[in-house]
Design a protein around this motif. Structure first.
Motif, PDB file in Angstrom:
ATOM      1  N   ILE A  98       0.754  -1.313   0.068  1.00 27.96           N
ATOM      2  CA  ILE A  98      -0.098   0.057  -0.131  1.00 27.96           C
ATOM      3  C   ILE A  98       0.947   1.098  -0.127  1.00 27.96           C
ATOM      4  O   ILE A  98       1.845   1.332   1.001  1.00 27.96           O
ATOM      5  N   ASP A  99       0.588   2.366  -0.746  1.00 30.05           N
ATOM      6  CA  ASP A  99       1.128   3.517  -1.028  1.00 30.05           C
ATOM      7  C   ASP A  99       0.706   4.392   0.148  1.00 30.05           C
ATOM      8  O   ASP A  99      -0.337   4.109   0.582  1.00 30.05           O
ATOM      9  N   LEU A 100       1.616   5.211   0.700  1.00 30.65           N
ATOM     10  CA  LEU A 100       1.080   6.230   1.518  1.00 30.65           C
ATOM     11  C   LEU A 100       0.450   7.278   1.273  1.00 30.65           C
ATOM     12  O   LEU A 100      -0.672   7.602   1.494  1.00 30.65           O
ATOM     13  N   ASP A 101       1.284   8.277   1.008  1.00 29.24           N
ATOM     14  CA  ASP A 101       0.539   9.694   0.447  1.00 29.24           C
ATOM     15  C   ASP A 101      -0.407   9.544  -0.763  1.00 29.24           C
ATOM     16  O   ASP A 101      -0.207   8.878  -1.724  1.00 29.24           O
ATOM     17  N   LYS A 152       7.103  12.253  -5.893  1.00 29.29           N
ATOM     18  CA  LYS A 152       8.503  11.884  -6.021  1.00 29.29           C
ATOM     19  C   LYS A 152       9.439  12.429  -5.061  1.00 29.29           C
ATOM     20  O   LYS A 152      10.628  12.473  -5.089  1.00 29.29           O
ATOM     21  N   GLY A 153       8.956  12.441  -3.718  1.00 26.83           N
ATOM     22  CA  GLY A 153       9.621  12.451  -2.673  1.00 26.83           C
ATOM     23  C   GLY A 153       9.765  13.906  -2.239  1.00 26.83           C
ATOM     24  O   GLY A 153       9.440  14.995  -2.840  1.00 26.83           O
ATOM     25  N   ILE A 154      10.341  14.100  -0.799  1.00 22.80           N
ATOM     26  CA  ILE A 154      10.486  15.668  -0.552  1.00 22.80           C
ATOM     27  C   ILE A 154      11.246  16.627  -1.287  1.00 22.80           C
ATOM     28  O   ILE A 154      11.131  17.702  -1.640  1.00 22.80           O
ATOM     29  N   THR A 167       6.336   3.665  -0.082  1.00 22.79           N
ATOM     30  CA  THR A 167       6.472   5.209  -0.127  1.00 22.79           C
ATOM     31  C   THR A 167       7.737   5.871  -0.590  1.00 22.79           C
ATOM     32  O   THR A 167       8.686   5.314  -0.395  1.00 22.79           O
ATOM     33  N   ASN A 168       7.464   7.083  -1.311  1.00 19.11           N
ATOM     34  CA  ASN A 168       8.489   7.665  -1.674  1.00 19.11           C
ATOM     35  C   ASN A 168       8.794   8.785  -0.617  1.00 19.11           C
ATOM     36  O   ASN A 168       9.807   9.550  -0.696  1.00 19.11           O
ATOM     37  N   LYS A 169       8.040   8.606   0.529  1.00 15.33           N
ATOM     38  CA  LYS A 169       8.339   9.640   1.549  1.00 15.33           C
ATOM     39  C   LYS A 169       9.530   9.308   2.358  1.00 15.33           C
ATOM     40  O   LYS A 169       9.716   7.956   2.442  1.00 15.33           O
ATOM     41  N   ARG A 212      13.736   4.376  -5.644  1.00 10.06           N
ATOM     42  CA  ARG A 212      12.571   4.407  -5.127  1.00 10.06           C
ATOM     43  C   ARG A 212      11.412   4.485  -6.479  1.00 10.06           C
ATOM     44  O   ARG A 212      11.932   4.305  -7.643  1.00 10.06           O
ATOM     45  N   LYS A 213      10.118   4.380  -6.234  1.00  9.08           N
ATOM     46  CA  LYS A 213       9.240   4.134  -7.355  1.00  9.08           C
ATOM     47  C   LYS A 213       9.331   5.579  -8.134  1.00  9.08           C
ATOM     48  O   LYS A 213       9.649   6.502  -7.670  1.00  9.08           O
ATOM     49  N   PRO A 214       9.073   5.395  -9.585  1.00  7.94           N
ATOM     50  CA  PRO A 214       8.574   4.656 -10.092  1.00  7.94           C
ATOM     51  C   PRO A 214       9.656   3.381 -10.756  1.00  7.94           C
ATOM     52  O   PRO A 214       9.057   2.334 -11.363  1.00  7.94           O
TER      53      PRO A 214
END
Ligand SMILES: O=C(O)COP(=O)(O)O
Ligand SMILES: [Mg+2]
Length: 245
Positions: free
Chosen positions: A27-30, A67-69, A133-135, A165-167
């Motif tokens: 499961i993805d977070l954001d 795509k992250g912070i 997650t990308n977080k 990280r994803k993608p």
């Protein structure tokens, strides 16, 4: 991409062979598990205020998530999805943003409708649960603790847990190896092109929710196996695969 659509359990699906038999649910977070946009926007605007720059709307910041912070901050500083601010500005902005987000990571953030119920059904059905997650982990873990979801996941991969990280498919293939399952025995529930692309590259199934953050694009454009209104409907489209005889 196969444009033919099917109906199953009151959901529009893109394959006829439902329910899908899987063992692992990622499961993805954001934008999938948690509605984090307001707190991400709060931290971004506190950073912009510290830098003497005008605030951005939540809707604008929402289109920057995915795509992250660091990419989020670059987008907030340039107004461009692929923008690159001057390096000294970015070096100044990053710690400011991280301080503000660390202090505000769980102010307005809450689970999306159907998430608690859907996660409970997935656990009840005996699926292995993972979070991808990308977080950054320094925010992911306290947020999952604060919202009470942390202990439901047997493994949690953040944007900085692995070299890619994803993608990129690496987080998904890492989880399949962790549980010793084939890619087609795992499914990702996500909200964006990053999730659909990573899942397809890994050979995993993927369902997308229409309520998340897809960098401003319509989730119906994504190559996924179903668009599900919530994790409750997602849980109804899968069954626990029995161990191979
Ligand atoms: O942190 C982000 O930019 C998005 O993270 P996600 O992979 O949980 O959607
Ligand atoms: Mg997401």
């Amino acid at each position: 991409m196969n444009k033919q659509l099917y109906s199953y359990a009151n959901t529009t699906v893109k394959k006829p062979d439902f329910p899908l038999a899987v063992k692992v649910v990622m499961i993805d977070l954001d934008g999938t598990l948690l509605d984090t946009a307001e707190d991400l926007a709060l931290a971004a605007n506190l950073m912009l205020q510290d830098l003497g720059r005008p605030a951005l709307s939540v809707a604008t910041i929402k289109s920057y998530i995915g795509k992250g912070i660091e990419r989020l901050i670059k987008r907030a500083l340039t107004g461009d999805l692929d923008g690159e601010p001057e390096s000294q500005l970015l070096e100044k902005a990053l710690p400011i943003y991280k301080k503000h987000y660390a202090e505000n990571v769980h102010v307005n953030t809450k689970p999306f409708p159907g998430v608690k119920e859907g996660v409970a059904q997935l656990l009840q059905a005996g699926f292995h649960l993972a979070c991808i997650t990308n977080k950054s982990e320094s925010f992911t873990l306290p947020l999952l603790q604060a919202t009470g979801f942390h202990d439901y996941f047997e493994i949690i991969l953040s944007g900085d847990s692995l070299p890619r990280r994803k993608p990129d498919p690496l987080p998904l293939t890492h989880i399949c190896k962790h549980f010793n399952v084939q890619p087609h025995e795992a499914i990702l529930f996500g909200d964006s092109l990053n999730d659909a692309t990573a899942a397809r590259a890994a050979g995993c199934h993927v369902f997308c929710v229409p309520y998340g953050y897809n960098e401003g694009h319509d989730v119906h454009e994504l190559d996924c196996d179903a668009i599900v209104p919530s994790l409750v409907e997602a849980a109804q489209l899968i069954v626990k695969a029995v161990p191979n005889k």
